[in-house]
Design a protein around this motif. Structure first.
Motif, PDB file in Angstrom:
ATOM      1  N   UNK A 127       0.950  -1.104   0.072  1.00 47.00           N
ATOM      2  CA  UNK A 127       0.066   0.059   0.070  1.00 47.00           C
ATOM      3  C   UNK A 127       0.826   1.135   0.165  1.00 47.00           C
ATOM      4  N   UNK A 128       1.959   1.145   0.699  1.00 48.38           N
ATOM      5  CA  UNK A 128       2.826   2.539   0.766  1.00 48.38           C
ATOM      6  C   UNK A 128       3.489   2.656  -0.558  1.00 48.38           C
ATOM      7  N   UNK A 129       4.000   1.569  -1.014  1.00 48.00           N
ATOM      8  CA  UNK A 129       4.733   1.463  -2.369  1.00 48.00           C
ATOM      9  C   UNK A 129       3.756   1.947  -3.428  1.00 48.00           C
ATOM     10  N   UNK A 130       2.384   1.362  -3.476  1.00 47.26           N
ATOM     11  CA  UNK A 130       1.476   1.835  -4.462  1.00 47.26           C
ATOM     12  C   UNK A 130       0.637   3.116  -4.212  1.00 47.26           C
ATOM     13  N   UNK A 131       0.807   3.821  -2.977  1.00 48.35           N
ATOM     14  CA  UNK A 131       0.084   5.081  -2.619  1.00 48.35           C
ATOM     15  C   UNK A 131       0.442   6.124  -3.920  1.00 48.35           C
ATOM     16  N   UNK A 132      -0.574   6.781  -4.468  1.00 49.78           N
ATOM     17  CA  UNK A 132      -0.247   7.653  -5.613  1.00 49.78           C
ATOM     18  C   UNK A 132       0.374   8.992  -4.819  1.00 49.78           C
ATOM     19  N   UNK A 133       0.677   9.038  -3.865  1.00 47.16           N
ATOM     20  CA  UNK A 133       1.331  10.111  -3.083  1.00 47.16           C
ATOM     21  C   UNK A 133       2.722   9.516  -2.361  1.00 47.16           C
ATOM     22  N   UNK A 134       3.826  10.295  -2.672  1.00 43.26           N
ATOM     23  CA  UNK A 134       5.153  10.071  -1.898  1.00 43.26           C
ATOM     24  C   UNK A 134       4.906   9.824  -0.385  1.00 43.26           C
ATOM     25  N   UNK A 135       5.608   9.102   0.075  1.00 42.74           N
ATOM     26  CA  UNK A 135       5.734   8.605   1.547  1.00 42.74           C
ATOM     27  C   UNK A 135       7.141   8.840   1.857  1.00 42.74           C
ATOM     28  N   UNK A 136       7.447   9.842   2.688  1.00 41.30           N
ATOM     29  CA  UNK A 136       8.571  10.161   3.479  1.00 41.30           C
ATOM     30  C   UNK A 136       8.903   9.574   4.750  1.00 41.30           C
ATOM     31  N   UNK A 137       9.955   8.679   5.094  1.00 40.52           N
ATOM     32  CA  UNK A 137      10.142   8.468   6.526  1.00 40.52           C
ATOM     33  C   UNK A 137      11.286   9.352   7.316  1.00 40.52           C
ATOM     34  N   UNK A 138      10.820   9.516   8.370  1.00 41.35           N
ATOM     35  CA  UNK A 138      11.569  10.468   9.062  1.00 41.35           C
ATOM     36  C   UNK A 138      12.113   9.490  10.231  1.00 41.35           C
ATOM     37  N   UNK A 139      13.396   9.425  10.573  1.00 44.33           N
ATOM     38  CA  UNK A 139      13.838   8.220  11.489  1.00 44.33           C
ATOM     39  C   UNK A 139      14.822   9.006  12.202  1.00 44.33           C
ATOM     40  N   UNK A 140      14.691   8.953  13.560  1.00 47.08           N
ATOM     41  CA  UNK A 140      15.542   9.475  14.468  1.00 47.08           C
ATOM     42  C   UNK A 140      16.042   8.355  15.509  1.00 47.08           C
TER      43      UNK A 140
END
Length: 245
Positions: free
Chosen positions: A81-94
């Protein structure tokens, strides 16, 4: 208590925050379900240009919740679902990322990790293998590095994660590093983003379509094995499993 915080929205960017620090944001059935529902809402909302996925506490995601694990098929569906979502998904990892958490991270389109972040594919040490998370991981990660970390379970830092392609950016200040990224996404048209994302995710989606059924079955078989029971029991009891030399 919900493991996903209420979404926040700022100039077209919706932030989804994993918020279960007590279990290090482990992938429980509840978290997988809530995150999937939130992503569906983002996909349907025309005011959302992109999604940021982040976390509270010192761990982005510790992998599967061994006390309340999701169905493997549901976790696979979430990654796809994340890969195919028509909108970018950006991970913020701290913080730290382990096992299945690396699959969640690899499914994202862009990612930034800070100096306190560490990464490890610990499955082999539990009598398991990084089976279903291979679908987003292997197409995006250096193959020699993947072989090393799949087999050894060694821990590595954000700079190494960026070198091998697991994350996009290793930065001392993650939020500062993401400013130009989010600005770029705000300047892009919704159609342009969706069409561009289709191009860069095509190989990853092919991996899901080709291997998902087999890897779900393989994962289930490993989890049901005697070695995995010993590995998970040893982990929960904070001791070495029987096979350690």
């Amino acid at each position: 208590m919900t493991p996903l915080a209420d979404p926040t929205h700022d100039r077209g960017i919706t932030t989804l925050t994993l918020d279960s620090p007590a279990n290090r944001n482990a992938l429980s059935a509840q978290l997988v379900g809530e995150l999937s529902t939130a992503l569906d809402a983002c996909a349907a909302d025309d005011t959302v240009r992109a999604v940021v996925l982040t976390h509270t506490g010192n761990t982005f995601c510790a992998g599967a919740d061994l006390t309340a694990p999701p169905d493997p098929a549901a976790f696979v569906a979430l990654m796809r679902q994340i890969v195919a979502l028509p909108k970018p998904v950006v991970a913020r990892v701290t913080g730290h990322v382990r096992a299945g958490g690396l699959g969640l991270l690899a499914a994202c389109d862009i990612s930034a990790a800070g100096p306190a972040s560490t990464f490890a594919l610990t499955e082999s040490r539990l009598g398991l293998a990084p089976a279903v998370i291979s679908m987003p991981l292997l197409p995006r990660t250096d193959p020699r590095a993947a072989a090393r970390y799949y087999l050894t379970g060694e821990r590595f830092d954000a700079a190494e994660a960026a070198r091998i392609g697991l994350v996009t950016i290793a930065a001392a200040d993650v939020d500062k590093a993401l400013v130009p990224v989010l600005d770029g996404l705000r300047r892009a048209s919704p159609q342009g983003l969706a069409a561009s994302k289709e191009l860069v995710t095509a190989t990853v989606l092919m991996s899901f379509d080709q291997y998902a059924e087999d890897l779900i079955a393989r994962s289930a078989a490993l989890f049901a094995s005697a070695e995995a029971r010993e590995g998970m029991t040893a982990f929960l009891e904070r001791r070495d499993p029987a096979w350690v030399l």
